[in-house]
Scaffold this active site. Sequence first.
Site, PDB file in Angstrom:
ATOM      1  N   HIS A   1       0.720  83.445  11.856  1.00 26.55           N
ATOM      2  CA  HIS A   1       1.371  82.687  12.938  1.00 26.55           C
ATOM      3  C   HIS A   1       0.356  82.210  13.961  1.00 26.55           C
ATOM      4  O   HIS A   1       0.461  81.095  14.480  1.00 26.55           O
ATOM      5  CB  HIS A   1       2.436  83.551  13.627  1.00 26.55           C
ATOM      6  CG  HIS A   1       3.689  83.718  12.827  1.00 26.55           C
ATOM      7  ND1 HIS A   1       4.545  84.777  13.011  1.00 26.55           N
ATOM      8  CD2 HIS A   1       4.239  82.965  11.847  1.00 26.55           C
ATOM      9  CE1 HIS A   1       5.567  84.676  12.167  1.00 26.55           C
ATOM     10  NE2 HIS A   1       5.396  83.587  11.448  1.00 26.55           N
TER      11      HIS A   1
ATOM     12  N   ASN B   1       6.807  90.913   7.369  1.00 28.78           N
ATOM     13  CA  ASN B   1       5.872  90.093   8.137  1.00 28.78           C
ATOM     14  C   ASN B   1       4.413  90.399   7.807  1.00 28.78           C
ATOM     15  O   ASN B   1       3.507  89.984   8.537  1.00 28.78           O
ATOM     16  CB  ASN B   1       6.111  90.281   9.638  1.00 28.78           C
ATOM     17  CG  ASN B   1       7.400  89.626  10.069  1.00 28.78           C
ATOM     18  OD1 ASN B   1       7.771  88.569   9.555  1.00 28.78           O
ATOM     19  ND2 ASN B   1       8.100  90.249  11.001  1.00 28.78           N
TER      20      ASN B   1
ATOM     21  N   GLU C   1       3.888  83.919  -0.577  1.00 30.71           N
ATOM     22  CA  GLU C   1       4.963  84.866  -0.232  1.00 30.71           C
ATOM     23  C   GLU C   1       5.354  85.720  -1.443  1.00 30.71           C
ATOM     24  O   GLU C   1       5.775  86.864  -1.290  1.00 30.71           O
ATOM     25  CB  GLU C   1       6.195  84.138   0.324  1.00 30.71           C
ATOM     26  CG  GLU C   1       5.943  83.333   1.604  1.00 30.71           C
ATOM     27  CD  GLU C   1       6.025  84.156   2.902  1.00 30.71           C
ATOM     28  OE1 GLU C   1       6.228  85.388   2.835  1.00 30.71           O
ATOM     29  OE2 GLU C   1       5.887  83.558   3.981  1.00 30.71           O
TER      30      GLU C   1
ATOM     31  N   HIS D   1       1.669  87.993   8.534  1.00 31.82           N
ATOM     32  CA  HIS D   1       2.252  86.929   9.351  1.00 31.82           C
ATOM     33  C   HIS D   1       1.733  86.911  10.785  1.00 31.82           C
ATOM     34  O   HIS D   1       1.814  85.878  11.443  1.00 31.82           O
ATOM     35  CB  HIS D   1       3.779  87.037   9.346  1.00 31.82           C
ATOM     36  CG  HIS D   1       4.399  86.495   8.089  1.00 31.82           C
ATOM     37  ND1 HIS D   1       4.081  86.974   6.835  1.00 31.82           N
ATOM     38  CD2 HIS D   1       5.303  85.484   7.876  1.00 31.82           C
ATOM     39  CE1 HIS D   1       4.770  86.304   5.919  1.00 31.82           C
ATOM     40  NE2 HIS D   1       5.518  85.405   6.520  1.00 31.82           N
TER      41      HIS D   1
ATOM     42  N   ARG E   1      12.219  96.317   7.907  1.00 31.40           N
ATOM     43  CA  ARG E   1      12.184  94.883   7.621  1.00 31.40           C
ATOM     44  C   ARG E   1      10.932  94.217   8.185  1.00 31.40           C
ATOM     45  O   ARG E   1      10.511  93.152   7.717  1.00 31.40           O
ATOM     46  CB  ARG E   1      13.455  94.208   8.166  1.00 31.40           C
ATOM     47  CG  ARG E   1      13.573  92.755   7.757  1.00 31.40           C
ATOM     48  CD  ARG E   1      14.980  92.215   7.892  1.00 31.40           C
ATOM     49  NE  ARG E   1      14.996  90.785   7.581  1.00 31.40           N
ATOM     50  CZ  ARG E   1      16.085  90.070   7.370  1.00 31.40           C
ATOM     51  NH1 ARG E   1      17.251  90.632   7.458  1.00 31.40           N
ATOM     52  NH2 ARG E   1      16.009  88.790   7.083  1.00 31.40           N
TER      53      ARG E   1
ATOM     54  N   LYS F   1      12.881  91.419  -1.622  1.00 32.77           N
ATOM     55  CA  LYS F   1      13.401  91.094  -0.295  1.00 32.77           C
ATOM     56  C   LYS F   1      14.804  91.668  -0.116  1.00 32.77           C
ATOM     57  O   LYS F   1      15.130  92.202   0.949  1.00 32.77           O
ATOM     58  CB  LYS F   1      13.405  89.587  -0.061  1.00 32.77           C
ATOM     59  CG  LYS F   1      13.987  89.217   1.296  1.00 32.77           C
ATOM     60  CD  LYS F   1      13.355  88.044   1.953  1.00 32.77           C
ATOM     61  CE  LYS F   1      13.872  87.913   3.387  1.00 32.77           C
ATOM     62  NZ  LYS F   1      13.411  86.691   4.042  1.00 32.77           N
TER      63      LYS F   1
ATOM     64  N   LYS G   1      18.526  85.565   8.058  1.00 37.98           N
ATOM     65  CA  LYS G   1      17.927  85.104   9.320  1.00 37.98           C
ATOM     66  C   LYS G   1      18.099  83.599   9.411  1.00 37.98           C
ATOM     67  O   LYS G   1      17.676  82.865   8.521  1.00 37.98           O
ATOM     68  CB  LYS G   1      16.436  85.452   9.373  1.00 37.98           C
ATOM     69  CG  LYS G   1      16.138  86.862   9.807  1.00 37.98           C
ATOM     70  CD  LYS G   1      14.678  86.980  10.209  1.00 37.98           C
ATOM     71  CE  LYS G   1      14.299  88.398  10.576  1.00 37.98           C
ATOM     72  NZ  LYS G   1      12.867  88.510  10.910  1.00 37.98           N
TER      73      LYS G   1
ATOM     74  N   HIS H   1       2.690  77.001   6.379  1.00 33.72           N
ATOM     75  CA  HIS H   1       3.011  78.402   6.627  1.00 33.72           C
ATOM     76  C   HIS H   1       2.426  79.344   5.567  1.00 33.72           C
ATOM     77  O   HIS H   1       1.756  80.324   5.891  1.00 33.72           O
ATOM     78  CB  HIS H   1       4.527  78.570   6.730  1.00 33.72           C
ATOM     79  CG  HIS H   1       4.978  79.986   6.910  1.00 33.72           C
ATOM     80  ND1 HIS H   1       4.753  80.685   8.084  1.00 33.72           N
ATOM     81  CD2 HIS H   1       5.609  80.846   6.069  1.00 33.72           C
ATOM     82  CE1 HIS H   1       5.242  81.912   7.943  1.00 33.72           C
ATOM     83  NE2 HIS H   1       5.767  82.033   6.740  1.00 33.72           N
TER      84      HIS H   1
ATOM     85  N   ARG I   1      32.970  80.832  14.879  1.00 35.93           N
ATOM     86  CA  ARG I   1      32.369  82.181  14.970  1.00 35.93           C
ATOM     87  C   ARG I   1      32.003  82.736  13.592  1.00 35.93           C
ATOM     88  O   ARG I   1      32.113  83.941  13.348  1.00 35.93           O
ATOM     89  CB  ARG I   1      33.310  83.147  15.695  1.00 35.93           C
ATOM     90  CG  ARG I   1      33.550  82.760  17.142  1.00 35.93           C
ATOM     91  CD  ARG I   1      34.138  83.894  17.966  1.00 35.93           C
ATOM     92  NE  ARG I   1      34.527  83.422  19.284  1.00 35.93           N
ATOM     93  CZ  ARG I   1      35.750  83.020  19.611  1.00 35.93           C
ATOM     94  NH1 ARG I   1      36.726  83.064  18.720  1.00 35.93           N
ATOM     95  NH2 ARG I   1      36.001  82.595  20.819  1.00 35.93           N
TER      96      ARG I   1
ATOM     97  N   GLU J   1      16.438  94.144  11.183  1.00 38.53           N
ATOM     98  CA  GLU J   1      15.047  94.359  11.567  1.00 38.53           C
ATOM     99  C   GLU J   1      14.886  95.365  12.701  1.00 38.53           C
ATOM    100  O   GLU J   1      14.354  95.059  13.762  1.00 38.53           O
ATOM    101  CB  GLU J   1      14.365  93.021  11.942  1.00 38.53           C
ATOM    102  CG  GLU J   1      12.855  93.189  12.046  1.00 38.53           C
ATOM    103  CD  GLU J   1      12.091  91.865  11.918  1.00 38.53           C
ATOM    104  OE1 GLU J   1      12.674  90.858  11.487  1.00 38.53           O
ATOM    105  OE2 GLU J   1      10.903  91.876  12.229  1.00 38.53           O
TER     106      GLU J   1
END
Lengths: 376, 376
Positions: free
Chosen positions: B259, B252, B193, B255, B248, B234, B151, B274, B129, B244
């Site tokens: 994407h 993106n 980025e 993005h 946050r 960041k 993330k 990417h 955990r 998020e």
Amino acid sequence: MMSQMTPSERKVRVNLGDRSYDILIGPGLIAATGREIGARLKGRRVAVITDENVAPRYLDPMMASLAQSGIEAVSLVLPPGEKTKSFDHLIPVCDAILGARIERNDAVIALGGGVIGDLTGFAAGIVRRGSRFIQVPTSLLAQVDSSVGGKTGINSPHGKNLIGVFHQPDLVLADTDVLDTLSPREFRAGYAEVAKYGLIDKPAFFHWLEQNWQAVFAGGSARIEAIAASCQAKADVVAADERENGLRALLNFGHTFGHALEAATEYDSNRLVHGEGVAIGMVLAHEFSARMNLASPDDARRVEAHLKTVGLPTRMGDIPGGLPPAERLMDAIAQDKKVKGGKLTFILTRGVGQSFVADDVPASEVLNFLKEKHPQ
Amino acid sequence: MMSQMTPSERKVRVNLGDRSYDILIGPGLIAATGREIGARLKGRRVAVITDENVAPRYLDPMMASLAQSGIEAVSLVLPPGEKTKSFDHLIPVCDAILGARIERNDAVIALGGGVIGDLTGFAAGIVRRGSRFIQVPTSLLAQVDSSVGGKTGINSPHGKNLIGVFHQPDLVLADTDVLDTLSPREFRAGYAEVAKYGLIDKPAFFHWLEQNWQAVFAGGSARIEAIAASCQAKADVVAADERENGLRALLNFGHTFGHALEAATEYDSNRLVHGEGVAIGMVLAHEFSARMNLASPDDARRVEAHLKTVGLPTRMGDIPGGLPPAERLMDAIAQDKKVKGGKLTFILTRGVGQSFVADDVPASEVLNFLKEKHPQ
């Protein structure tokens, strides 16, 4: 629509800041799932995860209640049993949740005992990095223990519950009607965890149980009281130590010996179920504490007498089929608890309702104790 | 032993209460892994997860450094590529961590790019955990983006990154020497980025990049500055909105279009990686904002000019092999972002360094825009 409690219903709040939630305890809650969720959830979509034992009785009433409240639901029925707590079943559960397009304001519902709750909670905890989650526990053990507190997970070849996350539910619905269909043995096993809360730090509750256990077993308001008191006790500990950095370890009272006995009987539920292991483990913890001159042997006798009265096993000799030698039991304990310089951490007690975490228990003393209690 | 920074080393702190951690940025950090971990970790055992591309170069130096500091280490080498972000690889990683008896005070190390970081972080997040986790990112993209912020996750047949947890690392070691071995295309993709942080809310940083990009590409202190500024940007966003719920989402920027382009090229890295999708996406976001009369077309031209100068693709027509019609791109956007009543949430901008979250962008306007930019 607002949630409306029936007169016999009880509510326990788990205080965890913005992750706080309610536990509702009372009759008829499964058939009220739609009403209770409708009052709390923004979304209108849920995925219900259950098993083959629970589904025939409770899935239809739950789905009907959801439909009536305008909540769209899909369901997935898994095989029952501890083996379901595995990656093999986690993967299709995650797929089913994503396939049902459960999003931010929607929810995942666990309808079942500890296995379904642990597995489903874990899936909810990892789908979209955390989805809303509702526990509808259908065993006494799950109602008073595993459905509260946010521990979720599956088993690994390396041990039980080694893979998982802390993921608190958004709501727990403990429908006490389901307890009428449990076998007496299952009910007793759950009762061991009820008694545990008294032994940890609520001597008055243990005394109340000694006086009222027959009413608790019979059902009705005493049973609801006992469940609510248990949930409140667990909620208090979880609120104080959500991630088990200290205090929460007390919830494992009786469990170190209990887990060793479960391992020694290879998790064969014909011989020993979890709550029975805990019952024997709590008596052993009291006896070991007495042997260490921490508690009076009278307390050990008192605890054993009560657990025996309700029909629980209290001695290693009560387990059918025999046990491996004390050394093997000690190995199982050492696997569960890390031994450091010959010492291990153990939940001991100074008497009924006076448990504490001891982090310097000599492994040799535990082994000697086990040899005495279980001579070959 | 205390951690000792070399003169060229930079440190960025991610402030998240009791989950705060350092990002160290500078040369020679992989060969200093043992020193840096030894200074911070109570345990003396780690599991290193890496891939077949990274292992031949960096695994031996890392293992030697750990051994020198008296830290016991096991390693697991996975196949490279996006397909590794799956349950098929997560399961053996969890097994390896448990098999190495990684406990509370020990750690799991991700040595690699975004795929290894995401997968390993997820495994660390669910073993017991939540286990301690150290990121050692070996691509520019991972150093300035995916290794920071917690993330983690894997892909699902239903979409990318749909299964995972938020699990912050305990330390990030960004060894800038590794960037010398990246292909120019890989470095540029990571640079997209870096530029993104300027475009989100740091116009002075974007201006600095316009002036200093050649020094950043050449290596040395300008590159370390650019990486540190990106990590700081960041870290600030993550500290303000770890999970998020709002701010946050700005990370993106570019993005949503990016994407869709990645999906339209079926994640074929020969056609589009990417960072390249993000570069085109950021230009499109500026152009779309200009079309909506939110920003001046001059800003779109300025952004495109800079990204083109460093060698990044900036137009859909730059992608080799052609694209599906605008309607199909729009479908991909709608899958990524939920469309509600014909509106969707989009990161738009009022100019360089002035991005914002718009939650009422008409899907029809996006489609018309795509048709203009990509006529069949």
